[in-house]
Design a protein around this motif. Structure first.
Motif, PDB file in Angstrom:
ATOM      1  N   ALA A 282       0.850  -1.203   0.000  1.00 17.55           N
ATOM      2  CA  ALA A 282       0.000   0.000   0.000  1.00 17.55           C
ATOM      3  C   ALA A 282       0.881   1.246   0.000  1.00 17.55           C
ATOM      4  CB  ALA A 282      -0.931  -0.014   1.212  1.00 17.55           C
ATOM      5  N   ARG A 283       1.938   1.233   0.781  1.00 15.04           N
ATOM      6  CA  ARG A 283       2.830   2.390   0.843  1.00 15.04           C
ATOM      7  C   ARG A 283       3.444   2.683  -0.523  1.00 15.04           C
ATOM      8  NH1 ARG A 283       7.582   4.746   1.194  1.00 15.04           N
ATOM      9  NH2 ARG A 283       8.040   6.173   2.896  1.00 15.04           N
ATOM     10  N   GLU A 284       3.938   1.648  -1.196  1.00 18.44           N
ATOM     11  CA  GLU A 284       4.568   1.842  -2.502  1.00 18.44           C
ATOM     12  C   GLU A 284       3.575   2.371  -3.540  1.00 18.44           C
ATOM     13  OE1 GLU A 284       8.039  -1.570  -2.412  1.00 18.44           O
ATOM     14  OE2 GLU A 284       5.943  -2.187  -2.662  1.00 18.44           O
ATOM     15  N   VAL A 285       2.366   1.826  -3.548  1.00 17.43           N
ATOM     16  CA  VAL A 285       1.359   2.250  -4.521  1.00 17.43           C
ATOM     17  C   VAL A 285       0.939   3.693  -4.264  1.00 17.43           C
ATOM     18  CG1 VAL A 285      -1.015   1.875  -5.330  1.00 17.43           C
ATOM     19  CG2 VAL A 285       0.495  -0.084  -4.948  1.00 17.43           C
ATOM     20  N   VAL A 286       0.611   4.011  -3.014  1.00 21.56           N
ATOM     21  CA  VAL A 286       0.102   5.343  -2.691  1.00 21.56           C
ATOM     22  C   VAL A 286       1.179   6.402  -2.885  1.00 21.56           C
ATOM     23  CG1 VAL A 286      -0.764   6.783  -0.796  1.00 21.56           C
ATOM     24  CG2 VAL A 286      -1.760   4.530  -1.226  1.00 21.56           C
ATOM     25  N   ARG A 287       2.399   6.134  -2.448  1.00 19.32           N
ATOM     26  CA  ARG A 287       3.463   7.132  -2.644  1.00 19.32           C
ATOM     27  C   ARG A 287       3.784   7.310  -4.123  1.00 19.32           C
ATOM     28  NH1 ARG A 287       5.962  10.545   1.033  1.00 19.32           N
ATOM     29  NH2 ARG A 287       6.646  11.372  -0.949  1.00 19.32           N
ATOM     30  N   ALA A 288       3.764   6.232  -4.888  1.00 15.21           N
ATOM     31  CA  ALA A 288       4.003   6.354  -6.334  1.00 15.21           C
ATOM     32  C   ALA A 288       2.906   7.205  -6.978  1.00 15.21           C
ATOM     33  CB  ALA A 288       4.062   4.971  -6.980  1.00 15.21           C
ATOM     34  N   TYR A 289       1.658   6.990  -6.567  1.00 18.40           N
ATOM     35  CA  TYR A 289       0.541   7.787  -7.081  1.00 18.40           C
ATOM     36  C   TYR A 289       0.715   9.255  -6.694  1.00 18.40           C
ATOM     37  CZ  TYR A 289      -4.112   9.747  -7.445  1.00 18.40           C
ATOM     38  OH  TYR A 289      -5.170  10.558  -7.754  1.00 18.40           O
ATOM     39  N   HIS A 290       0.949   9.509  -5.424  1.00 16.99           N
ATOM     40  CA  HIS A 290       1.103  10.876  -4.921  1.00 16.99           C
ATOM     41  C   HIS A 290       2.242  11.606  -5.649  1.00 16.99           C
ATOM     42  CE1 HIS A 290       1.199  14.100  -1.882  1.00 16.99           C
ATOM     43  NE2 HIS A 290       2.509  13.965  -1.910  1.00 16.99           N
ATOM     44  N   ASP A 291       3.381  10.948  -5.742  1.00 14.07           N
ATOM     45  CA  ASP A 291       4.538  11.571  -6.389  1.00 14.07           C
ATOM     46  C   ASP A 291       4.276  11.825  -7.875  1.00 14.07           C
ATOM     47  OD1 ASP A 291       5.780  11.454  -3.906  1.00 14.07           O
ATOM     48  OD2 ASP A 291       7.028   9.717  -4.427  1.00 14.07           O
ATOM     49  N   ALA A 292       3.667  10.858  -8.568  1.00 12.22           N
ATOM     50  CA  ALA A 292       3.361  11.029  -9.993  1.00 12.22           C
ATOM     51  C   ALA A 292       2.378  12.172 -10.195  1.00 12.22           C
ATOM     52  CB  ALA A 292       2.795   9.735 -10.574  1.00 12.22           C
ATOM     53  N   ARG A 293       1.361  12.227  -9.370  1.00  9.89           N
ATOM     54  CA  ARG A 293       0.349  13.279  -9.507  1.00  9.89           C
ATOM     55  C   ARG A 293       0.973  14.659  -9.355  1.00  9.89           C
ATOM     56  NH1 ARG A 293      -4.149  13.107  -5.231  1.00  9.89           N
ATOM     57  NH2 ARG A 293      -2.311  13.563  -4.024  1.00  9.89           N
ATOM     58  N   PHE A 294       1.811  14.855  -8.342  1.00 12.93           N
ATOM     59  CA  PHE A 294       2.383  16.187  -8.142  1.00 12.93           C
ATOM     60  C   PHE A 294       3.535  16.497  -9.101  1.00 12.93           C
ATOM     61  CE2 PHE A 294      -0.149  16.162  -4.250  1.00 12.93           C
ATOM     62  CZ  PHE A 294      -0.744  17.404  -4.393  1.00 12.93           C
ATOM     63  N   ARG A 295       3.964  15.513  -9.891  1.00 15.87           N
ATOM     64  CA  ARG A 295       4.892  15.777 -10.999  1.00 15.87           C
ATOM     65  C   ARG A 295       4.123  16.068 -12.285  1.00 15.87           C
ATOM     66  NH1 ARG A 295       7.049  10.928  -9.818  1.00 15.87           N
ATOM     67  NH2 ARG A 295       6.563  10.163 -11.891  1.00 15.87           N
ATOM     68  N   GLY A 296       2.810  15.853 -12.244  1.00 12.60           N
ATOM     69  CA  GLY A 296       1.993  16.054 -13.439  1.00 12.60           C
ATOM     70  C   GLY A 296       1.977  14.856 -14.366  1.00 12.60           C
ATOM     71  N   ALA A 297       2.434  13.710 -13.887  1.00 13.66           N
ATOM     72  CA  ALA A 297       2.479  12.484 -14.688  1.00 13.66           C
ATOM     73  C   ALA A 297       1.128  11.772 -14.580  1.00 13.66           C
ATOM     74  CB  ALA A 297       3.622  11.592 -14.213  1.00 13.66           C
ATOM     75  N   VAL A 298       0.138  12.283 -15.301  1.00 12.36           N
ATOM     76  CA  VAL A 298      -1.234  11.803 -15.200  1.00 12.36           C
ATOM     77  C   VAL A 298      -1.352  10.325 -15.563  1.00 12.36           C
ATOM     78  CG1 VAL A 298      -3.572  12.075 -16.135  1.00 12.36           C
ATOM     79  CG2 VAL A 298      -2.216  14.088 -15.538  1.00 12.36           C
ATOM     80  N   GLU A 299      -0.755   9.914 -16.657  1.00 14.96           N
ATOM     81  CA  GLU A 299      -0.853   8.505 -17.085  1.00 14.96           C
ATOM     82  C   GLU A 299      -0.224   7.577 -16.053  1.00 14.96           C
ATOM     83  OE1 GLU A 299       0.435   7.737 -21.081  1.00 14.96           O
ATOM     84  OE2 GLU A 299      -0.745   9.411 -21.866  1.00 14.96           O
TER      85      GLU A 299
ATOM     86  N   ARG B  93      -8.115   3.713  -0.314  1.00 13.85           N
ATOM     87  CA  ARG B  93      -8.385   2.284  -0.122  1.00 13.85           C
ATOM     88  C   ARG B  93      -7.830   1.571  -1.349  1.00 13.85           C
ATOM     89  NH1 ARG B  93     -10.962   1.324   4.354  1.00 13.85           N
ATOM     90  NH2 ARG B  93     -12.525   2.757   5.139  1.00 13.85           N
ATOM     91  N   LEU B  94      -7.278   0.384  -1.115  1.00 13.53           N
ATOM     92  CA  LEU B  94      -6.693  -0.399  -2.198  1.00 13.53           C
ATOM     93  C   LEU B  94      -7.379  -1.750  -2.303  1.00 13.53           C
ATOM     94  CD1 LEU B  94      -4.287   1.467  -0.901  1.00 13.53           C
ATOM     95  CD2 LEU B  94      -2.953   0.263  -2.600  1.00 13.53           C
ATOM     96  N   ARG B  95      -7.447  -2.255  -3.536  1.00 13.39           N
ATOM     97  CA  ARG B  95      -7.970  -3.592  -3.809  1.00 13.39           C
ATOM     98  C   ARG B  95      -7.112  -4.203  -4.905  1.00 13.39           C
ATOM     99  NH1 ARG B  95     -13.206  -2.624  -5.546  1.00 13.39           N
ATOM    100  NH2 ARG B  95     -13.853  -2.532  -3.389  1.00 13.39           N
ATOM    101  N   ASP B  96      -6.609  -5.387  -4.650  1.00 11.88           N
ATOM    102  CA  ASP B  96      -5.791  -6.111  -5.632  1.00 11.88           C
ATOM    103  C   ASP B  96      -4.588  -5.290  -6.099  1.00 11.88           C
ATOM    104  OD1 ASP B  96      -7.592  -8.297  -5.506  1.00 11.88           O
ATOM    105  OD2 ASP B  96      -8.861  -7.381  -7.048  1.00 11.88           O
ATOM    106  N   GLY B  97      -3.953  -4.559  -5.171  1.00 11.80           N
ATOM    107  CA  GLY B  97      -2.744  -3.817  -5.485  1.00 11.80           C
ATOM    108  C   GLY B  97      -2.949  -2.509  -6.224  1.00 11.80           C
ATOM    109  N   LYS B  98      -4.205  -2.079  -6.367  1.00 13.16           N
ATOM    110  CA  LYS B  98      -4.517  -0.810  -7.048  1.00 13.16           C
ATOM    111  C   LYS B  98      -5.382   0.047  -6.124  1.00 13.16           C
ATOM    112  CE  LYS B  98      -3.269  -1.821 -11.492  1.00 13.16           C
ATOM    113  NZ  LYS B  98      -2.856  -1.003 -12.581  1.00 13.16           N
ATOM    114  N   ILE B  99      -5.374   1.332  -6.371  1.00 10.55           N
ATOM    115  CA  ILE B  99      -6.194   2.254  -5.592  1.00 10.55           C
ATOM    116  C   ILE B  99      -7.647   2.123  -6.053  1.00 10.55           C
ATOM    117  CG2 ILE B  99      -6.650   4.680  -5.082  1.00 10.55           C
ATOM    118  CD1 ILE B  99      -3.570   5.122  -5.583  1.00 10.55           C
TER     119      ILE B  99
END
Length: 119
Positions: free
Chosen positions: A3-20, A93-99
């Motif tokens: 969960a930590r890896e997925v959420v931090r990757a999402y957070h970091d990508a979002r604030f870099r503008g990496a939408v995809e 919340r995460l399910r099957d390794g995805k948000i």
């Protein structure tokens, strides 16, 4: 990924503008709720991101709490707007390794007059 890896990757990508990159970490079904929008579209909730990032000058993490299938981030978004610093809480919340859901919580009052300009 944890969960930590997925959420931090999402957070970091979002604030870099990496939408995809951020959208790739979101599963289906999905729900997003914030004071301004609700969405069931894994990429649609990121649609206004570019406009928002134009006014963001810094993101300062305050707290990160992780469980097996959930996470809560608390952070300050520093902006070049009259709102200045926006304290934000975000629950995942995460399910099957995805948000599977995101609830974004912040005081929307300072943003009401500026909402149309940053979309």
């Amino acid at each position: 990924m944890s969960a930590r890896e997925v959420v931090r990757a999402y957070h970091d990508a979002r604030f870099r503008g990496a939408v995809e990159e951020a959208a790739a970490l979101v599963g289906e079904p999905f729900s997003f709720r914030s004071p301004f929008i609700s969405s069931a579209d894994p990429a649609g909730h990121l649609a206004g991101l570019e406009g928002f990032l134009r006014v963001v000058t810094e993101v300062e993490m305050i707290s990160e709490l992780y469980g097996e299938a959930e996470a809560t981030l608390v952070y300050d978004v520093h902006t070049a707007t009259p709102a200045a610093i926006q304290r934000t809480a975000e629950h995942f919340r995460l399910r099957d390794g995805k948000i599977s859901s995101i609830m974004l919580i912040f005081d929307a009052a300072p943003w009401q007059p500026m909402a149309a300009a940053i979309r």
